[in-house]
Design an enzyme around this catalytic site. Sequence first.
Site, mmCIF file in Angstrom:
data_model
loop_
_atom_site.group_PDB
_atom_site.id
_atom_site.type_symbol
_atom_site.label_atom_id
_atom_site.label_comp_id
_atom_site.label_asym_id
_atom_site.label_seq_id
_atom_site.Cartn_x
_atom_site.Cartn_y
_atom_site.Cartn_z
ATOM 1 C CD GLU A 1 -30.335 65.608 6.386
ATOM 2 O OE1 GLU A 1 -29.643 65.886 7.371
ATOM 3 O OE2 GLU A 1 -29.862 65.134 5.334
ATOM 4 C CE LYS B 1 -29.303 62.264 8.052
ATOM 5 N NZ LYS B 1 -28.038 61.941 7.359
#
EC number: 4.1.2.13
Length: 364
Positions: A188, A230
């Site tokens: 992420e 992500k």
Amino acid sequence: MAHQFPALTSEQKKALSETARRIVANGKGILAADESVGTMGNRLQRIKVENTEENRRQFRELLFTVDSSVSQSIGGVILFHETLYQKDGQGKLFRDILKEKGIVVGIKLDQGVAPLAGTNKETTVQGLDGLSERCAQYKKDGADFGKWRAVLKIDNQCPSHLAIQENANTLARYASIYQQNGLVPIVEPEVIPDGSHDMEHCQYVTEKVLAAVYKALNDHHVYLEGTLLKPNMVTAGHACTKKYTPEQVAMATVTALHRTVPAAVPGICFLSGGMSEEDATLNLNAINLCPLPKPWKLSFSYGRALQASALAAWGGKAENKKATQEAFMKRALANSQAAKGQYVHMGSSDSASTQSLFTASYTY
């Protein structure tokens, strides 16, 4: 020449790849329920509910004990340390409830951010010390994937080259350690929406960040087929006066991904970045309808954008169980449809679903 010191066995690769693909199969996405005690406290405060472990447990029990059909929309749930070991009212572990529904259990493992000296208040991620041992314990306790969030901002001279490289390398190091311990890494690198920059500026920065991340993942011998990404969607800063349509967001986002993310990555699960529930769904739907090649599954990993309506419906009252679970199921189904490009916006009279969820300098 074959790599002289292979990082993973073929069996390890197979298990990681199967788990990653399972999480994003057939329109499934991820529920990010990994808010820290403090962040969850802020959410509860807005509905005038005290931030106690029991209240946090009660709300999460409502989410996790919905009808088993939720597994058609939710492929994985990211938990916070506290939640991994919590139980429902009958004494059953949440993680076991989720597994029985066929949902993959994940865990947040980063320990927040620390300042990068010599930069304009930029940060790096903490949590590498002892990470392998923590991964091994969480794997033993039922987790099969994990998240690590890096934060980059768009501002004067930001993100700097140092911040991009440092965060990319930290993400790659964590991903390697996760895979060594049998956990699928959710990588992420979030370019946060704070600021007044336009969408084109965000696209430029997002491409630079993602290119650095995948170079670092390659350098660290991370098995891409056993990972998920992500990222942020490519959007204008929250304070930007120019507004963009979901179709414009989709084109900019898919273009950025197309230029930077290898086709070997099985799935890209977007974060919602403080968008309203409805905007997060509409943008995801437009991304899946974007007329560009899309070799990856394009899905969601939403926290606020899956929980806001449910939290408002609950209000801390046990008698609101049915309304709370219906609100959550509605958003889960909507995002599953969007992950297949099949969501139809019917207009929303629910103020909770259209309210901006933006928080400046947001932390989990």
